[in-house]
Design a protein around this motif. Sequence first.
Motif, PDB file in Angstrom:
ATOM      1  N   GLN A  47       2.878   6.230  -3.028  1.00  0.00           N
ATOM      2  CA  GLN A  47       3.862   6.957  -3.493  1.00  0.00           C
ATOM      3  C   GLN A  47       3.562   6.989  -5.000  1.00  0.00           C
ATOM      4  OE1 GLN A  47       7.495   4.788  -2.534  1.00  0.00           O
ATOM      5  NE2 GLN A  47       7.861   6.304  -0.546  1.00  0.00           N
ATOM      6  N   ALA A  48       3.163   5.941  -5.671  1.00  0.00           N
ATOM      7  CA  ALA A  48       3.002   6.109  -7.272  1.00  0.00           C
ATOM      8  C   ALA A  48       1.657   6.866  -7.619  1.00  0.00           C
ATOM      9  CB  ALA A  48       2.582   4.755  -7.681  1.00  0.00           C
ATOM     10  N   PHE A  49       0.721   6.937  -6.473  1.00  0.00           N
ATOM     11  CA  PHE A  49      -0.458   7.659  -6.795  1.00  0.00           C
ATOM     12  C   PHE A  49      -0.469   8.698  -5.593  1.00  0.00           C
ATOM     13  CE2 PHE A  49      -1.025   3.996  -8.893  1.00  0.00           C
ATOM     14  CZ  PHE A  49      -1.635   4.159 -10.097  1.00  0.00           C
ATOM     15  N   PRO A  50       0.072   9.757  -5.453  1.00  0.00           N
ATOM     16  CA  PRO A  50       0.360  10.604  -4.330  1.00  0.00           C
ATOM     17  C   PRO A  50      -1.190  11.646  -4.061  1.00  0.00           C
ATOM     18  CG  PRO A  50       1.623  11.504  -6.342  1.00  0.00           C
ATOM     19  CD  PRO A  50       1.239  10.205  -6.872  1.00  0.00           C
ATOM     20  N   GLY A  51      -1.829  11.648  -5.122  1.00  0.00           N
ATOM     21  CA  GLY A  51      -2.894  12.400  -4.849  1.00  0.00           C
ATOM     22  C   GLY A  51      -4.463  11.510  -4.502  1.00  0.00           C
ATOM     23  N   GLU A  52      -3.894  10.343  -4.438  1.00  0.00           N
ATOM     24  CA  GLU A  52      -5.284   9.373  -4.284  1.00  0.00           C
ATOM     25  C   GLU A  52      -5.388   8.997  -2.645  1.00  0.00           C
ATOM     26  OE1 GLU A  52      -7.353   8.276  -6.187  1.00  0.00           O
ATOM     27  OE2 GLU A  52      -6.675   8.944  -8.038  1.00  0.00           O
ATOM     28  N   PRO A  53      -6.490   8.963  -2.343  1.00  0.00           N
ATOM     29  CA  PRO A  53      -6.777   8.911  -0.631  1.00  0.00           C
ATOM     30  C   PRO A  53      -6.986   7.206  -0.435  1.00  0.00           C
ATOM     31  CG  PRO A  53      -8.873   9.260  -1.873  1.00  0.00           C
ATOM     32  CD  PRO A  53      -7.898   9.490  -2.764  1.00  0.00           C
ATOM     33  N   GLU A  54      -7.111   6.333  -1.370  1.00  0.00           N
ATOM     34  CA  GLU A  54      -7.601   4.975  -1.177  1.00  0.00           C
ATOM     35  C   GLU A  54      -6.253   4.204  -0.525  1.00  0.00           C
ATOM     36  OE1 GLU A  54      -9.936   1.592  -0.506  1.00  0.00           O
ATOM     37  OE2 GLU A  54     -10.410   3.906  -0.777  1.00  0.00           O
ATOM     38  N   PRO A  55      -5.116   4.285  -1.035  1.00  0.00           N
ATOM     39  CA  PRO A  55      -3.874   3.750  -0.476  1.00  0.00           C
ATOM     40  C   PRO A  55      -3.726   4.052   0.941  1.00  0.00           C
ATOM     41  CG  PRO A  55      -3.269   5.115  -2.315  1.00  0.00           C
ATOM     42  CD  PRO A  55      -4.912   5.024  -2.316  1.00  0.00           C
ATOM     43  N   LEU A  56      -3.870   5.475   1.096  1.00  0.00           N
ATOM     44  CA  LEU A  56      -3.501   5.857   2.448  1.00  0.00           C
ATOM     45  C   LEU A  56      -4.385   5.267   3.478  1.00  0.00           C
ATOM     46  CD1 LEU A  56      -2.817   9.699   1.694  1.00  0.00           C
ATOM     47  CD2 LEU A  56      -1.286   8.359   2.403  1.00  0.00           C
ATOM     48  N   PHE A  57      -5.941   5.260   3.003  1.00  0.00           N
ATOM     49  CA  PHE A  57      -6.813   4.849   3.959  1.00  0.00           C
ATOM     50  C   PHE A  57      -6.701   3.201   4.250  1.00  0.00           C
ATOM     51  CE2 PHE A  57     -10.821   2.268   4.043  1.00  0.00           C
ATOM     52  CZ  PHE A  57     -11.359   2.586   5.379  1.00  0.00           C
ATOM     53  N   ARG A  58      -6.132   2.518   3.389  1.00  0.00           N
ATOM     54  CA  ARG A  58      -5.745   1.164   3.480  1.00  0.00           C
ATOM     55  C   ARG A  58      -4.561   1.145   4.372  1.00  0.00           C
ATOM     56  NH1 ARG A  58      -7.631  -2.179  -1.853  1.00  0.00           N
ATOM     57  NH2 ARG A  58      -9.258  -1.017  -2.420  1.00  0.00           N
ATOM     58  N   ILE A  59      -3.751   1.808   4.250  1.00  0.00           N
ATOM     59  CA  ILE A  59      -2.422   1.901   5.232  1.00  0.00           C
ATOM     60  C   ILE A  59      -2.906   1.982   6.734  1.00  0.00           C
ATOM     61  CG2 ILE A  59      -0.397   3.203   6.057  1.00  0.00           C
ATOM     62  CD1 ILE A  59       0.033   3.898   3.071  1.00  0.00           C
ATOM     63  N   GLY A  60      -3.902   2.960   6.756  1.00  0.00           N
ATOM     64  CA  GLY A  60      -4.521   3.196   8.155  1.00  0.00           C
ATOM     65  C   GLY A  60      -5.065   1.804   8.673  1.00  0.00           C
ATOM     66  N   LEU A  61      -5.885   1.034   8.005  1.00  0.00           N
ATOM     67  CA  LEU A  61      -6.660  -0.116   8.341  1.00  0.00           C
ATOM     68  C   LEU A  61      -5.448  -1.108   8.616  1.00  0.00           C
ATOM     69  CD1 LEU A  61      -9.390  -0.509   5.185  1.00  0.00           C
ATOM     70  CD2 LEU A  61      -9.607   0.439   7.668  1.00  0.00           C
ATOM     71  N   VAL A  62      -4.298  -1.434   7.974  1.00  0.00           N
ATOM     72  CA  VAL A  62      -3.490  -2.366   8.452  1.00  0.00           C
ATOM     73  C   VAL A  62      -2.776  -1.648   9.581  1.00  0.00           C
ATOM     74  CG1 VAL A  62      -1.129  -3.236   7.583  1.00  0.00           C
ATOM     75  CG2 VAL A  62      -3.038  -2.956   5.959  1.00  0.00           C
ATOM     76  N   GLU A  63      -2.487  -0.372   9.877  1.00  0.00           N
ATOM     77  CA  GLU A  63      -2.007  -0.186  11.114  1.00  0.00           C
ATOM     78  C   GLU A  63      -2.759  -0.274  12.279  1.00  0.00           C
ATOM     79  OE1 GLU A  63       1.273   0.326  11.085  1.00  0.00           O
ATOM     80  OE2 GLU A  63       1.859   2.045   9.785  1.00  0.00           O
ATOM     81  N   TYR A  92       0.754  -1.059  -0.017  1.00  0.00           N
ATOM     82  CA  TYR A  92       0.090  -0.048  -0.028  1.00  0.00           C
ATOM     83  C   TYR A  92       0.798   1.089  -0.012  1.00  0.00           C
ATOM     84  CZ  TYR A  92      -4.117  -2.753   1.058  1.00  0.00           C
ATOM     85  OH  TYR A  92      -5.146  -3.744   0.959  1.00  0.00           O
ATOM     86  N   ALA A  93       2.016   1.221   0.815  1.00  0.00           N
ATOM     87  CA  ALA A  93       2.908   2.523   0.893  1.00  0.00           C
ATOM     88  C   ALA A  93       3.545   3.017  -0.521  1.00  0.00           C
ATOM     89  CB  ALA A  93       3.930   2.042   1.825  1.00  0.00           C
ATOM     90  N   GLY A  94       3.894   1.504  -1.386  1.00  0.00           N
ATOM     91  CA  GLY A  94       4.217   1.743  -2.824  1.00  0.00           C
ATOM     92  C   GLY A  94       3.293   2.285  -3.667  1.00  0.00           C
ATOM     93  N   VAL A  95       2.029   1.770  -3.493  1.00  0.00           N
ATOM     94  CA  VAL A  95       1.005   2.395  -4.245  1.00  0.00           C
ATOM     95  C   VAL A  95       0.783   4.078  -3.902  1.00  0.00           C
ATOM     96  CG1 VAL A  95      -1.548   2.491  -5.008  1.00  0.00           C
ATOM     97  CG2 VAL A  95       0.040   0.230  -4.425  1.00  0.00           C
TER      98      VAL A  95
END
Length: 204
Positions: free
Chosen positions: A48-64, A43-46
């Motif tokens: 970085q690849a899509f810096p304006g997208e909220p979804e990978p950040l949200f999923r990082i939060g879920l995993v954390e 998710y962290a890689g995604v």
Amino acid sequence: PLPHEIGHRRCDMPPAEDALQAALQGPTQRHRDGRLDEALAGYAGVAQAFPGEPEPLFRIGLVEAERGALGPARSAIERALALAERPHYLVALGDVLERLGSRPQAIAAWSRAATLQPALWPAHARLGVALQEEGRQEEALAHCGAVAELRPQDPGAWNNLAAALVAFGRPVPAEAASRRAVALDPGHASALFNLGRALLAQDR
């Protein structure tokens, strides 16, 4: 399904969104498999690849949050919300805040989610429990009732409403809610218990 898997994928996604979904597939599968460290890295890689997208950040939060790292979970979900105020993001933020002991902020997050998407029953369910514990009777009953209306075939929803009604000294509607739960699931032990409490309160 994971908490973010609400709704369905549209066939008319624009190319950028389609690319994002493709990039998320691998980390999502690792997340489903419980390989949290690998999912987090993916998710962290995604992100970085899509810096304006909220979804990978949200999923990082879920995993954390699943890892018990509540501070980083809160930060990641709040960053996602800064990009897009999505109701299920707010539900997840409320869950993290509740675990952090910040109930007023959790209630505010869940309330905002329910305002943005009134049919989002998990927000109402969390509010029903939290507000009942806070002694906010009418608000708690309203949210418990909303869950029962949104999920009329769910005996648990009717039982939760019955439990709240009994707790707030309203045995007659509590009996009706309990009977709805028992009709849906005759072996529902908690619903039978709440039915007994409601009848006892009426000297029956």
